[in-house]
Design an enzyme around this catalytic site. Structure first.
Site, PDB file in Angstrom:
ATOM      1  N   LYS A   1       0.852  -1.191   0.000  1.00 16.73           N
ATOM      2  CA  LYS A   1       0.000   0.000   0.000  1.00 16.73           C
ATOM      3  C   LYS A   1       0.889   1.243   0.000  1.00 16.73           C
ATOM      4  O   LYS A   1       1.723   1.406   0.889  1.00 16.73           O
ATOM      5  CB  LYS A   1      -0.912   0.010   1.231  1.00 16.73           C
ATOM      6  CG  LYS A   1      -1.810   1.236   1.332  1.00 16.73           C
ATOM      7  CD  LYS A   1      -2.685   1.186   2.573  1.00 16.73           C
ATOM      8  CE  LYS A   1      -1.919   1.485   3.834  1.00 16.73           C
ATOM      9  NZ  LYS A   1      -1.494   2.905   3.926  1.00 16.73           N
TER      10      LYS A   1
ATOM     11  N   PRO B   1       9.435  -5.373   3.626  1.00 16.62           N
ATOM     12  CA  PRO B   1      10.004  -5.051   4.944  1.00 16.62           C
ATOM     13  C   PRO B   1       8.904  -4.874   5.982  1.00 16.62           C
ATOM     14  O   PRO B   1       7.790  -4.437   5.668  1.00 16.62           O
ATOM     15  CB  PRO B   1      10.746  -3.729   4.695  1.00 16.62           C
ATOM     16  CG  PRO B   1      10.977  -3.677   3.227  1.00 16.62           C
ATOM     17  CD  PRO B   1       9.830  -4.387   2.597  1.00 16.62           C
ATOM     18  N   VAL B   2       9.219  -5.193   7.222  1.00 20.40           N
ATOM     19  CA  VAL B   2       8.253  -5.122   8.317  1.00 20.40           C
ATOM     20  C   VAL B   2       8.235  -3.715   8.903  1.00 20.40           C
ATOM     21  O   VAL B   2       9.270  -3.057   8.989  1.00 20.40           O
ATOM     22  CB  VAL B   2       8.612  -6.161   9.397  1.00 20.40           C
ATOM     23  CG1 VAL B   2       7.683  -6.053  10.602  1.00 20.40           C
ATOM     24  CG2 VAL B   2       8.554  -7.571   8.804  1.00 20.40           C
ATOM     25  N   ALA B   3       7.044  -3.243   9.277  1.00 24.11           N
ATOM     26  CA  ALA B   3       6.879  -1.923   9.905  1.00 24.11           C
ATOM     27  C   ALA B   3       7.534  -0.838   9.066  1.00 24.11           C
ATOM     28  O   ALA B   3       8.344  -0.049   9.556  1.00 24.11           O
ATOM     29  CB  ALA B   3       7.458  -1.926  11.323  1.00 24.11           C
TER      30      ALA B   3
ATOM     31  N   ASP C   1      -5.907   0.441   8.539  1.00 24.45           N
ATOM     32  CA  ASP C   1      -5.497   0.281   7.141  1.00 24.45           C
ATOM     33  C   ASP C   1      -6.106  -0.945   6.477  1.00 24.45           C
ATOM     34  O   ASP C   1      -6.043  -1.072   5.248  1.00 24.45           O
ATOM     35  CB  ASP C   1      -3.965   0.163   7.052  1.00 24.45           C
ATOM     36  CG  ASP C   1      -3.259   1.495   7.214  1.00 24.45           C
ATOM     37  OD1 ASP C   1      -3.956   2.524   7.311  1.00 24.45           O
ATOM     38  OD2 ASP C   1      -2.017   1.511   7.262  1.00 24.45           O
TER      39      ASP C   1
END
Length: 294
Positions: A19, A106-108, A148
């Site tokens: 997103k 990738p995370v966060a 989200d």
């Protein structure tokens, strides 16, 4: 444009598209602490991928470049929470399932990875379990998982307002050639909002008379200045995108992922290759966003 992986061996698969916040305006704050936002959002043709398979007992497995990052979060993963919440709603139809998450994003990182995974879980399990829900019920369930998640259920260009639950489709937003770039440093969203100096900023107004690129350029991400204070590499990576020919470079969400819009996919792929060569320890991905006409 997606990576092949273990998820493809499962009977039901779902894409969890990245997103991209092309613009994010912070317009206020509710009494409960939630910030009010105006966002122009689109989705990329890259992302995570999930597979779903009937099983003797529930199972959850991980693979992909960033799979190990999530290995220790157990039942807190949004995929597990989405499975359990949907099971509460559909009841006896919800037989045990093995879910595999191929974690390519990738995370966060400000591109909705966890929320997109949760939305893909809802879509995939409804297919696997042979059930459906009224639009309003599904939207309310998605919102329980995170602000989200309703957007990620749509996975198409949109404007979102409120805390993200007021969604309006943008059918005329074209596909955009893009490079996603992340220095692989986590950004604390609460810390970014804490550093935000003004929380009642002008709302999003898109003037398209000069075209979409000009309209996006005239908008902004109000979270980028405080995020740059937390992770100075955001400024570095934005400058790198511009050096490689990005027509516009901006941070997505609360960071640290930045996007660069390029003239075409060939230019974007060349830029991603050059950036990867310069910083092989960072994340760079050439991608094309979906058009509003999907």
């Amino acid at each position: 444009m997606r990576e092949q992986g273990m998820a493809d061996a499962f009977g039901v698969t779902e894409e969890a598209r990245a997103k991209i916040n092309l613009a994010l305006h912070v317009t206020g704050q509710r009494a409960d602490g939630y910030h009010l936002l105006d966002m122009l959002v689109t989705f990329a043709d890259c992302g995570d991928r999930l597979g779903f398979l009937p099983a003797p007992a529930d199972a959850f497995t991980l693979s992909g470049r960033f799979g190990e990052t999530l290995a220790g979060d157990g039942g807190t993963n949004l995929v597990i929470r989405a499975r359990d919440l949907l099971r509460e709603v559909v009841g006896a139809l919800a037989f045990p399932v093995h879910i595999h998450l191929q974690k390519n994003l990738p995370v966060a990182s400000g591109i909705g990875g966890g929320s997109a995974d949760a939305a893909a879980t809802l879509r995939g399990l409804m297919r696997l379990w042979g059930t459906g829900l009224p639009v309003e019920t599904l939207a309310a369930l998605a919102l329980k998982l995170g602000a989200d998640v309703p957007m990620c259920l749509e996975s198409r260009p949109l404007i979102a307002r409120g805390i993200g639950e007021e969604i309006e489709a943008v059918p005329d937003l074209p596909a955009l050639a893009m490079v996603l770039a992340n220095p692989l440093k986590g950004v604390s969203t609460p810390e970014v909002f804490r550093r935000l100096k003004a929380k009642n900023n002008p709302p999003l107004k898109l003037a398209q008379s000069a075209g979409w690129l000009a309209a996006i350029r005239a908008a902004r991400n109000d979270l980028e200045p405080p995020a740059r204070e937390v992770v100075p590499e955001i400024a570095v990576i934005s400058a790198m995108l511009q050096t490689e020919g990005a027509l516009l470079a901006r941070m997505s969400g609360s960071g640290a992922t930045c996007f660069g819009i390029f003239a075409d996919m060939a230019t974007a792929r060349d830029a991603a290759a050059a950036l990867h060569e310069a910083r092989p320890d960072w994340y760079f991905q050439a991608t094309q966003t979906v058009s509003g006409g999907i």
